[in-house]
Design an enzyme around this catalytic site. Sequence first.
Site, PDB file in Angstrom:
ATOM      1  N   GLU A   1      77.620  71.123  63.607  1.00 24.46           N
ATOM      2  CA  GLU A   1      76.810  72.206  64.160  1.00 24.46           C
ATOM      3  C   GLU A   1      77.623  72.892  65.244  1.00 24.46           C
ATOM      4  O   GLU A   1      78.140  72.243  66.168  1.00 24.46           O
ATOM      5  CB  GLU A   1      75.516  71.641  64.752  1.00 24.46           C
ATOM      6  CG  GLU A   1      74.436  72.659  64.986  1.00 24.46           C
ATOM      7  CD  GLU A   1      73.556  72.875  63.766  1.00 24.46           C
ATOM      8  OE1 GLU A   1      72.633  73.702  63.850  1.00 24.46           O
ATOM      9  OE2 GLU A   1      73.783  72.220  62.728  1.00 24.46           O
TER      10      GLU A   1
ATOM     11  N   LYS B   1      69.558  67.236  67.416  1.00 25.06           N
ATOM     12  CA  LYS B   1      69.578  68.483  66.639  1.00 25.06           C
ATOM     13  C   LYS B   1      69.916  69.619  67.598  1.00 25.06           C
ATOM     14  O   LYS B   1      69.146  69.973  68.474  1.00 25.06           O
ATOM     15  CB  LYS B   1      68.209  68.736  65.999  1.00 25.06           C
ATOM     16  CG  LYS B   1      68.092  70.108  65.334  1.00 25.06           C
ATOM     17  CD  LYS B   1      69.075  70.245  64.171  1.00 25.06           C
ATOM     18  CE  LYS B   1      68.905  71.592  63.489  1.00 25.06           C
ATOM     19  NZ  LYS B   1      69.492  72.703  64.262  1.00 25.06           N
TER      20      LYS B   1
ATOM     21  N   PHE C   1      79.062  65.902  62.572  1.00 26.46           N
ATOM     22  CA  PHE C   1      78.126  64.796  62.347  1.00 26.46           C
ATOM     23  C   PHE C   1      78.344  64.098  61.008  1.00 26.46           C
ATOM     24  O   PHE C   1      77.706  63.090  60.724  1.00 26.46           O
ATOM     25  CB  PHE C   1      76.672  65.254  62.477  1.00 26.46           C
ATOM     26  CG  PHE C   1      76.278  66.407  61.595  1.00 26.46           C
ATOM     27  CD1 PHE C   1      76.172  66.273  60.225  1.00 26.46           C
ATOM     28  CD2 PHE C   1      76.001  67.647  62.166  1.00 26.46           C
ATOM     29  CE1 PHE C   1      75.788  67.335  59.423  1.00 26.46           C
ATOM     30  CE2 PHE C   1      75.611  68.722  61.370  1.00 26.46           C
ATOM     31  CZ  PHE C   1      75.507  68.560  59.990  1.00 26.46           C
TER      32      PHE C   1
ATOM     33  N   ARG D   1      75.047  75.603  61.166  1.00 23.40           N
ATOM     34  CA  ARG D   1      75.706  74.562  60.378  1.00 23.40           C
ATOM     35  C   ARG D   1      77.050  75.077  59.858  1.00 23.40           C
ATOM     36  O   ARG D   1      77.133  76.177  59.311  1.00 23.40           O
ATOM     37  CB  ARG D   1      74.810  74.157  59.223  1.00 23.40           C
ATOM     38  CG  ARG D   1      75.221  72.855  58.547  1.00 23.40           C
ATOM     39  CD  ARG D   1      74.080  72.368  57.707  1.00 23.40           C
ATOM     40  NE  ARG D   1      74.390  71.166  56.955  1.00 23.40           N
ATOM     41  CZ  ARG D   1      73.510  70.529  56.197  1.00 23.40           C
ATOM     42  NH1 ARG D   1      72.281  71.007  56.094  1.00 23.40           N
ATOM     43  NH2 ARG D   1      73.839  69.447  55.540  1.00 23.40           N
TER      44      ARG D   1
END
Length: 338
Positions: free
Chosen positions: A297, A247, A336, A252
């Site tokens: 991200e 993370k 991702f 985002r």
Amino acid sequence: MLYTELVEIYEKLSGTNSKLEKRDILSDFFITIPEDVLPFVTGLLSGYVFPKWTEKELGIGPKLLIKVISKITAISEAKIEEYILLTGDFGEGIEKAVDQKRQQTFFNIQIDIAYLKDIFEKVSGFQGKGSQDKKISYLSELFSAATSIEARYLSRTILEQMRTGAAEGIIIDAISKFSGIPKQDVEKAYLLTNDLGLVALYSKKGDQDLYKLDVIVGRPLKPMLAQIAGSIELVLNDIEEPEMEVKYDGARIQVHKNGNTIKLFSRRLENITQALPEVLSDLKSSLIPNNIICEGEVVAYKDGKIAPFQYVLRRLRRKYQISELSEKIPLRLFLFDC
């Protein structure tokens, strides 16, 4: 269809705290809305003029709106600001000013929804030198034709401060009820299109038309958000083959590529393509498929290391001198999901 009909619905919605009553009010109203303005009216009920992903915006702030009201009422801007402070609500302050207007208009018309849509489209198109004067001119025409209560709701709509409690979920329930289409199908159509107005229109046409709606590359999808769990153990017990990923402390980003066109959207579905030139450049050289949607991200780098989140915010909020800041705070995108 007249704007006053929509204002009556705003009043009914504001007059009840019951979600079921709000649903029923909206459901009955949807039946009466002509198809040619149904998407627009659905947006107004939701509290916006243009969906964020359209890249259209009115560009009207409180100060400019106060200038408009001062112009048509001959009441000083300071006095109008006083009304707003006294009422504690911008819309109610504007309503009080319009109710006391001293200038007489030279025409007496009722605001038609199609006319309102046209005014908003024109105002959103004004850019550059002289645009403020043009916006004031068109809005003055609009508010001159408005009753005091219409002025209240027009102000709230323009500033996106609608407070009727017509939340997204209630509107979806209302669309399902008036159309007779199962709620889960209406929800799916909304997830695919991210456009409540379009969903309302196709629901009114019938379920077979609604089922034709699909994802469109270039129109952002609502992101899937993480859910809070009681503990890691509880989560792992519910998943047969769990997968983990890093993370990053970033923002985002949703990537849409259609041919040679690439658009970047924030979590709030705003088009931020121009704010991230280096990310766009990297994607043009590395994202091979011609028609694809990805999520990732974006993180900031400083001195060769991932920098805190506030550096990302500085980049996303910057509208001017972007290239200069991109050299000081370069960004990198980690995809991702595609």
